[in-house]
Design a protein around this motif. Structure first.
Motif, PDB file in Angstrom:
ATOM      1  N   THR A   1       0.803  -1.222   0.000  1.00  0.00           N
ATOM      2  CA  THR A   1       0.000   0.000   0.000  1.00  0.00           C
ATOM      3  C   THR A   1       0.835   1.271   0.000  1.00  0.00           C
ATOM      4  OG1 THR A   1      -0.149   0.101   2.418  1.00  0.00           O
ATOM      5  CG2 THR A   1      -1.892  -1.134   1.264  1.00  0.00           C
ATOM      6  N   GLY A   2       2.061   1.178   0.532  1.00  0.00           N
ATOM      7  CA  GLY A   2       2.877   2.380   0.686  1.00  0.00           C
ATOM      8  C   GLY A   2       2.487   3.207   1.897  1.00  0.00           C
ATOM      9  N   HIS A   3       1.667   2.630   2.768  1.00  0.00           N
ATOM     10  CA  HIS A   3       1.194   3.317   3.978  1.00  0.00           C
ATOM     11  C   HIS A   3       1.280   2.350   5.159  1.00  0.00           C
ATOM     12  CE1 HIS A   3      -0.518   6.551   1.556  1.00  0.00           C
ATOM     13  NE2 HIS A   3      -1.096   5.643   0.796  1.00  0.00           N
ATOM     14  N   PRO A   4       1.379   2.878   6.374  1.00  0.00           N
ATOM     15  CA  PRO A   4       1.325   1.985   7.529  1.00  0.00           C
ATOM     16  C   PRO A   4      -0.048   1.310   7.613  1.00  0.00           C
ATOM     17  CG  PRO A   4       1.432   4.288   8.235  1.00  0.00           C
ATOM     18  CD  PRO A   4       1.542   4.278   6.750  1.00  0.00           C
ATOM     19  N   VAL A   5      -0.073   0.052   8.005  1.00  0.00           N
ATOM     20  CA  VAL A   5      -1.322  -0.644   8.304  1.00  0.00           C
ATOM     21  C   VAL A   5      -1.673  -0.272   9.736  1.00  0.00           C
ATOM     22  CG1 VAL A   5      -2.423  -2.889   8.613  1.00  0.00           C
ATOM     23  CG2 VAL A   5      -0.862  -2.511   6.689  1.00  0.00           C
ATOM     24  N   ARG A   6      -2.917   0.176   9.918  1.00  0.00           N
ATOM     25  CA  ARG A   6      -3.305   0.654  11.247  1.00  0.00           C
ATOM     26  C   ARG A   6      -4.379  -0.227  11.860  1.00  0.00           C
ATOM     27  NH1 ARG A   6      -4.523   6.790  11.385  1.00  0.00           N
ATOM     28  NH2 ARG A   6      -4.544   6.252  13.601  1.00  0.00           N
ATOM     29  N   SER A   7      -4.255  -0.432  13.168  1.00  0.00           N
ATOM     30  CA  SER A   7      -5.286  -1.149  13.908  1.00  0.00           C
ATOM     31  C   SER A   7      -5.551  -0.481  15.259  1.00  0.00           C
ATOM     32  CB  SER A   7      -4.890  -2.611  14.115  1.00  0.00           C
ATOM     33  OG  SER A   7      -3.688  -2.703  14.840  1.00  0.00           O
ATOM     34  N   ALA A   8      -4.925   0.657  15.484  1.00  0.00           N
ATOM     35  CA  ALA A   8      -5.102   1.375  16.749  1.00  0.00           C
ATOM     36  C   ALA A   8      -5.151   2.872  16.469  1.00  0.00           C
ATOM     37  CB  ALA A   8      -3.943   1.068  17.695  1.00  0.00           C
TER      38      ALA A   8
END
Length: 178
Positions: free
Chosen positions: A55-62
């Motif tokens: 994606t070129g972006h951080p994967v976020r879960s928080a």
């Protein structure tokens, strides 16, 4: 100028195919930012870096800390798929202890077009709260792809192909924002 979609997923089997969903959205011209419920992030834990590279972006879960800069560009549309029984009900009730549910709840007030496609089995679908929650989200202008023309529940333990194409087509129909 690229269009940005936030792709959110909760812990249902189709989340294990999220890399293919990202690739298809990118093929359609979308910049994809991936958000996951904590359990979904756990399921994909060994693949998070690969998904960030994709994606070129951080994967976020928080949630980010107050005052921290946004790691993602502004969303033009949000796709929450797969959305579990818990996530759909929490969203409709405004229970925002999970990052992805908080973002989609806030998106309603911000006017960000949002598409959701549940992934629930037929046993969960018998619980009356699901129909109440789907109706409540639809009343708040969320496009919920559930029932005829969307996701149809399968018997518990039976896996059918998740109709990702319906979700991608719904995202593509969202008019561009200024």
């Amino acid at each position: 100028m690229s269009k940005t979609v936030y792709l959110f997923g909760s812990a249902a089997p189709p989340v294990l195919e999220v890399d293919r969903a990202v690739e298809e959205l990118q093929r359609r011209g979308w910049d994809v930012c991936l958000g996951l419920t904590p359990t979904a992030a756990g399921w994909l834990g060994d693949r998070i870096r690969e998904l960030e590279a994709l994606t070129g972006h951080p994967v976020r879960s928080a949630y980010k800390r107050p005052g921290a800069a946004d790691a993602w560009p502004r969303a033009d549309v949000i796709l929450f798929a797969p959305a579990t029984f818990h996530s759909i009900n929490a969203w409709a009730l405004g229970l925002t202890d999970r990052f992805v549910v908080g973002v989609v709840a806030e998106a309603i007030g911000k006017g960000i077009p949002t598409v959701a496609m549940p992934c629930v089995n037929a046993a969960y679908a018998q619980h009356t709260q699901l129909d109440v929650s789907v109706a409540r989200l639809r009343a708040m202008q969320v496009e919920v792809l559930y029932g005829e023309g969307g996701f149809v529940p399968n018997p518990p333990g039976e896996r059918r192909p998740y109709p990702w194409q319906l979700a991608f087509d719904a995202v593509d129909r969202v008019p561009a924002r200024d």
